[in-house]
Motif scaffolding. Structure first.
Motif, PDB file in Angstrom:
ATOM      1  N   ASP A  81       7.733  -3.267   5.165  1.00 14.85           N
ATOM      2  CA  ASP A  81       8.869  -2.483   4.683  1.00 14.85           C
ATOM      3  C   ASP A  81       9.328  -1.545   5.800  1.00 14.85           C
ATOM      4  O   ASP A  81       9.387  -0.332   5.619  1.00 14.85           O
ATOM      5  N   GLY A  82       9.573  -2.119   6.970  1.00 13.07           N
ATOM      6  CA  GLY A  82       9.946  -1.322   8.133  1.00 13.07           C
ATOM      7  C   GLY A  82       8.823  -1.361   9.156  1.00 13.07           C
ATOM      8  O   GLY A  82       7.786  -1.979   8.942  1.00 13.07           O
ATOM      9  N   ALA A  83       9.045  -0.672  10.261  1.00 12.25           N
ATOM     10  CA  ALA A  83       8.062  -0.649  11.335  1.00 12.25           C
ATOM     11  C   ALA A  83       6.793   0.060  10.873  1.00 12.25           C
ATOM     12  O   ALA A  83       6.847   1.194  10.398  1.00 12.25           O
ATOM     13  N   ASN A  84       5.652  -0.626  10.979  1.00 15.84           N
ATOM     14  CA  ASN A  84       4.342  -0.046  10.671  1.00 15.84           C
ATOM     15  C   ASN A  84       4.248   0.474   9.242  1.00 15.84           C
ATOM     16  O   ASN A  84       3.602   1.489   8.972  1.00 15.84           O
ATOM     17  N   ARG A  85       4.885  -0.239   8.315  1.00 14.23           N
ATOM     18  CA  ARG A  85       4.921   0.214   6.921  1.00 14.23           C
ATOM     19  C   ARG A  85       4.840  -0.999   6.001  1.00 14.23           C
ATOM     20  O   ARG A  85       5.532  -1.988   6.211  1.00 14.23           O
ATOM     21  N   TRP A  86       3.990  -0.899   4.952  1.00 21.81           N
ATOM     22  CA  TRP A  86       3.817  -1.969   3.977  1.00 21.81           C
ATOM     23  C   TRP A  86       3.961  -1.384   2.593  1.00 21.81           C
ATOM     24  O   TRP A  86       3.523  -0.259   2.320  1.00 21.81           O
ATOM     25  N   LYS A  87       4.558  -2.170   1.701  1.00 26.77           N
ATOM     26  CA  LYS A  87       4.860  -1.662   0.365  1.00 26.77           C
ATOM     27  C   LYS A  87       4.513  -2.722  -0.673  1.00 26.77           C
ATOM     28  O   LYS A  87       4.692  -3.908  -0.434  1.00 26.77           O
ATOM     29  N   GLY A  88       4.047  -2.274  -1.841  1.00 23.74           N
ATOM     30  CA  GLY A  88       3.773  -3.206  -2.917  1.00 23.74           C
ATOM     31  C   GLY A  88       2.850  -2.618  -3.961  1.00 23.74           C
ATOM     32  O   GLY A  88       2.572  -1.428  -3.977  1.00 23.74           O
ATOM     33  N   LYS A  89       2.350  -3.514  -4.810  1.00 25.18           N
ATOM     34  CA  LYS A  89       1.486  -3.106  -5.912  1.00 25.18           C
ATOM     35  C   LYS A  89       0.052  -2.932  -5.412  1.00 25.18           C
ATOM     36  O   LYS A  89      -0.470  -3.782  -4.694  1.00 25.18           O
ATOM     37  N   MET A  90      -0.564  -1.813  -5.805  1.00 21.90           N
ATOM     38  CA  MET A  90      -1.946  -1.524  -5.445  1.00 21.90           C
ATOM     39  C   MET A  90      -2.749  -1.215  -6.700  1.00 21.90           C
ATOM     40  O   MET A  90      -2.191  -0.861  -7.737  1.00 21.90           O
ATOM     41  N   GLN A  91      -4.055  -1.372  -6.581  1.00 19.48           N
ATOM     42  CA  GLN A  91      -5.007  -1.034  -7.636  1.00 19.48           C
ATOM     43  C   GLN A  91      -5.966  -0.004  -7.056  1.00 19.48           C
ATOM     44  O   GLN A  91      -6.554  -0.246  -6.006  1.00 19.48           O
ATOM     45  N   LEU A  92      -6.126   1.105  -7.727  1.00 15.07           N
ATOM     46  CA  LEU A  92      -7.058   2.113  -7.246  1.00 15.07           C
ATOM     47  C   LEU A  92      -7.795   2.688  -8.438  1.00 15.07           C
ATOM     48  O   LEU A  92      -7.178   3.308  -9.318  1.00 15.07           O
ATOM     49  N   PHE A  93      -9.100   2.434  -8.482  1.00 15.52           N
ATOM     50  CA  PHE A  93      -9.961   2.948  -9.546  1.00 15.52           C
ATOM     51  C   PHE A  93      -9.442   2.577 -10.936  1.00 15.52           C
ATOM     52  O   PHE A  93      -9.431   3.379 -11.852  1.00 15.52           O
ATOM     53  N   GLY A  94      -8.977   1.325 -11.061  1.00 19.77           N
ATOM     54  CA  GLY A  94      -8.525   0.829 -12.347  1.00 19.77           C
ATOM     55  C   GLY A  94      -7.084   1.141 -12.688  1.00 19.77           C
ATOM     56  O   GLY A  94      -6.605   0.754 -13.748  1.00 19.77           O
ATOM     57  N   HIS A  95      -6.391   1.821 -11.812  1.00 18.22           N
ATOM     58  CA  HIS A  95      -4.988   2.175 -12.058  1.00 18.22           C
ATOM     59  C   HIS A  95      -4.082   1.366 -11.131  1.00 18.22           C
ATOM     60  O   HIS A  95      -4.343   1.259  -9.939  1.00 18.22           O
ATOM     61  N   SER A  96      -3.020   0.800 -11.692  1.00 17.48           N
ATOM     62  CA  SER A  96      -2.024   0.079 -10.899  1.00 17.48           C
ATOM     63  C   SER A  96      -0.883   1.023 -10.565  1.00 17.48           C
ATOM     64  O   SER A  96      -0.486   1.836 -11.402  1.00 17.48           O
ATOM     65  N   PHE A  97      -0.377   0.887  -9.361  1.00 17.18           N
ATOM     66  CA  PHE A  97       0.764   1.703  -8.961  1.00 17.18           C
ATOM     67  C   PHE A  97       1.505   1.019  -7.829  1.00 17.18           C
ATOM     68  O   PHE A  97       0.970   0.140  -7.167  1.00 17.18           O
ATOM     69  N   GLN A  98       2.747   1.411  -7.645  1.00 13.96           N
ATOM     70  CA  GLN A  98       3.542   0.955  -6.516  1.00 13.96           C
ATOM     71  C   GLN A  98       3.283   1.914  -5.372  1.00 13.96           C
ATOM     72  O   GLN A  98       3.348   3.139  -5.554  1.00 13.96           O
ATOM     73  N   GLY A  99       2.956   1.372  -4.208  1.00  9.80           N
ATOM     74  CA  GLY A  99       2.603   2.256  -3.113  1.00  9.80           C
ATOM     75  C   GLY A  99       3.077   1.773  -1.771  1.00  9.80           C
ATOM     76  O   GLY A  99       3.576   0.657  -1.624  1.00  9.80           O
ATOM     77  N   THR A 100       2.874   2.635  -0.793  1.00  6.91           N
ATOM     78  CA  THR A 100       3.258   2.379   0.581  1.00  6.91           C
ATOM     79  C   THR A 100       2.138   2.832   1.500  1.00  6.91           C
ATOM     80  O   THR A 100       1.573   3.912   1.300  1.00  6.91           O
ATOM     81  N   ILE A 101       1.816   2.016   2.467  1.00  6.48           N
ATOM     82  CA  ILE A 101       0.889   2.406   3.527  1.00  6.48           C
ATOM     83  C   ILE A 101       1.689   2.414   4.822  1.00  6.48           C
ATOM     84  O   ILE A 101       2.358   1.433   5.154  1.00  6.48           O
ATOM     85  N   THR A 102       1.627   3.532   5.533  1.00  7.43           N
ATOM     86  CA  THR A 102       2.382   3.707   6.764  1.00  7.43           C
ATOM     87  C   THR A 102       1.438   4.054   7.898  1.00  7.43           C
ATOM     88  O   THR A 102       0.668   5.013   7.794  1.00  7.43           O
ATOM     89  N   ALA A 103       1.474   3.265   8.972  1.00 10.75           N
ATOM     90  CA  ALA A 103       0.676   3.546  10.165  1.00 10.75           C
ATOM     91  C   ALA A 103       1.458   4.499  11.062  1.00 10.75           C
ATOM     92  O   ALA A 103       2.597   4.223  11.420  1.00 10.75           O
ATOM     93  N   HIS A 104       0.831   5.628  11.396  1.00 17.07           N
ATOM     94  CA  HIS A 104       1.453   6.616  12.271  1.00 17.07           C
ATOM     95  C   HIS A 104       0.939   6.504  13.700  1.00 17.07           C
ATOM     96  O   HIS A 104       1.625   6.897  14.643  1.00 17.07           O
ATOM     97  N   SER A 105      -0.283   6.006  13.853  1.00 16.63           N
ATOM     98  CA  SER A 105      -0.880   5.777  15.166  1.00 16.63           C
ATOM     99  C   SER A 105      -2.010   4.764  14.977  1.00 16.63           C
ATOM    100  O   SER A 105      -2.243   4.293  13.865  1.00 16.63           O
ATOM    101  N   ASP A 106      -2.718   4.482  16.045  1.00 16.55           N
ATOM    102  CA  ASP A 106      -3.838   3.539  15.956  1.00 16.55           C
ATOM    103  C   ASP A 106      -4.958   4.064  15.070  1.00 16.55           C
ATOM    104  O   ASP A 106      -5.788   3.293  14.609  1.00 16.55           O
TER     105      ASP A 106
END
Length: 130
Positions: A81-106
């Protein structure tokens, strides 16, 4: 230097400054800033998607309830979802949510998400093992 050349150079410098620094692939084990949770992340699918699973919890008492989620997927095929960014459905501790992970550096990323479109949270994540 002509006015057009100066203008083009200024525009290029401005655009270059606005672009995020290129980060390496997010493959590795990442720890939340709370230092109680770690995720293994890797590129997957066609090589541009991001997958991950919960791989470690600290010994804190409150983590006892989360042990059933160890070694379970938390992200499956998040899409770019852009440079160094991923978006979609995630599961965390039994909860579903829409999220984004963005890399800022290595060695630094953020994970943001909202459940029910109103409960939102952002975590800083730091590389602990490539």
């Amino acid at each position: 230097m002509t006015a057009i050349t100066r203008l083009a150079l200024a525009a290029a410098l401005t655009i270059g400054a606005a672009l995020p620094a290129t980060a390496a692939a997010p493959n590795g084990v990442w720890e939340l800033n709370t230092k109680d949770t770690r995720f293994a992340l890797q590129l997957c699918g066609d090589g541009t998607q991001l997958c991950g699973q919960l791989v470690w919890l600290s010994d804190a008492d409150y983590n006892e309830q989360y042990k059933p989620y160890l070694n379970k997927p938390m992200a499956t095929a998040l899409r770019p979802d852009g440079a160094n960014r991923w978006k979609g459905k995630m599961q965390l501790f039994g909860h579903s949510f829409q999220g984004t992970i963005t890399a800022h550096s290595d060695e630094h990323m953020t994970m943001s998400g909202c459940a029910f479109l109103v409960v939102c949270k952002t975590y800083e994540m730091y590389l602990v093992a490539p």
